[in-house]
Write an enzyme that holds these catalytic residues in place. Structure first.
Site, PDB file in Angstrom:
ATOM      1  CB  CYS A 152      -0.923  -0.038   1.216  1.00  0.00           C
ATOM      2  SG  CYS A 152      -2.135   1.292   1.269  1.00  0.00           S
ATOM      3  CB  CYS A 153       3.835   2.289   2.022  1.00  0.00           C
ATOM      4  SG  CYS A 153       3.276   2.845   3.642  1.00  0.00           S
ATOM      5  CB  CYS A 234      -2.314   6.791   6.309  1.00  0.00           C
ATOM      6  SG  CYS A 234      -1.546   7.226   4.735  1.00  0.00           S
ATOM      7  CB  CYS A 237      -1.009   3.115   8.921  1.00  0.00           C
ATOM      8  SG  CYS A 237      -1.672   2.143   7.567  1.00  0.00           S
ATOM      9  CB  CYS A 260       6.206   5.091   4.179  1.00  0.00           C
ATOM     10  SG  CYS A 260       7.201   6.573   3.924  1.00  0.00           S
TER      11      CYS A 260
HETATM   12  S1  SF4 Z   1       0.574   4.526   5.711  1.00  0.00           S
HETATM   13 FE1  SF4 Z   1      -1.016   2.918   5.577  1.00  0.00          FE
HETATM   14  S2  SF4 Z   1      -2.731   3.750   4.327  1.00  0.00           S
HETATM   15 FE2  SF4 Z   1      -0.920   5.124   4.106  1.00  0.00          FE
HETATM   16  S3  SF4 Z   1       0.008   4.408   2.223  1.00  0.00           S
HETATM   17 FE3  SF4 Z   1       1.061   3.320   3.922  1.00  0.00          FE
HETATM   18  S4  SF4 Z   1      -0.075   1.378   4.273  1.00  0.00           S
HETATM   19 FE4  SF4 Z   1      -1.332   2.737   2.924  1.00  0.00          FE
END
Ligand code: SF4
Length: 264
Positions: A152-153, A234, A237, A260
């Protein structure tokens, strides 16, 4: 093991979702390399100036950048505070503030971004991922951030930043050595994998330095910092942290993820 990895990449068990190791189609995932000549110039600057800038103020480091970087400079903003914008304003005339708008930020972070756009004259760019949250859910399955936060990151932060950096010669970050052990040896100047100059003007700052600068310059701060969130990512998270605990322990809490991927 990171959260959800034991469940593999299938959302809801349907087996119809795309492997999150494969990014969305149609957009580059890396930054173009600078020429060998530019890379060599940046390496020479780092070799000549890193030690000299070690004892220089953050303002002095920004003045140095204004003198030694002729191309465009990206100033990355987490919207936790506005220190980098304050340092860049009026010094880096060829800079642009950059915010990674993942789609998962707290409302307070978005409000802070909007206040930054009002207060500072430097242009502010919102860098967005290829897929909206809804499109990501449809393609990779719901809650990818909890099942595979690294993927996701990568798709919502790392790859958008990589695309964004193409027109820039240098970028400024708010990394500090006290953030975590991985950052303990952060230099003031570095050359990234693409040959761009990476400038870390507050690398040597302590928490007290940050607080003093915010107070002295009456900076905009994200209100969450006063509500138990010393490090804000985010909303999906980031958890609040008890007083005295590692400030970044609320990021991806319960997993072994600490970064990240923007700076690793
Ligand atoms: S911090 Fe969490 S929601 Fe944001 S990009 Fe990374 S995994 Fe995705």
């Amino acid at each position: 093991m990171e959260l959800g990895q034991s469940a593999g990449f299938l959302g809801g068990g349907s087996g119809d979702y795309r492997d999150p190791a494969i990014s969305p189609d149609g957009a580059p995932t890396t930054t173009a390399q600078l020429s060998d000549e530019q890379r060599a110039q940046h390496r020479a600057l780092v070799a000549e100036w890193n030690d000299k800038l070690e004892g220089t103020s953050a303002e002095g480091i920004m003045d140095w950048a204004a003198t030694h970087v002729s191309g465009k400079i990206a100033v990355t903003m987490s919207m936790q505070d506005t220190i980098l914008a304050e340092l860049a304003e009026g010094r880096l005339l060829n800079a642009e503030l950059v915010f990674l708008d993942t789609g998962y930020h707290f409302d307070e972070t978005i409000e802070t971004r909007d206040k930054v756009a009002e207060r500072y004259h430097l242009p502010l760019t919102n860098v967005r991922p290829v897929l909206s949250r809804e499109e990501q859910d449809e393609t990779y399955g719901p809650r990818l951030y909890s099942r595979n936060p690294s993927a996701c990151c990568r798709m919502r932060k790392v790859e958008p930043l990589a695309r964004m950096l193409n027109p820039y010669e240098a970028w400024v970050t708010g990394i500090r050595r006290v953030d975590n052990p991985l950052r303990a040896t952060t230099p003031i100047l570095d050359v990234d994998r693409t040959g761009r100059l990476k400038i870390n003007p507050i690398a040597a700052w302590s928490d007290e330095d940050v607080e003093n600068y915010i107070t002295d310059h009456k900076l905009i701060i994200n209100p969450l910092t006063a509500q138990g969130y010393p490090s804000i990512g985010c909303a999906t998270c980031t958890l609040p942290v008890a007083e005295g605990d590692d400030p970044r322990s609320g990021r991806w809490a319960g997993t072994n993820k600490t970064e990240c991927g923007l700076h690793t």
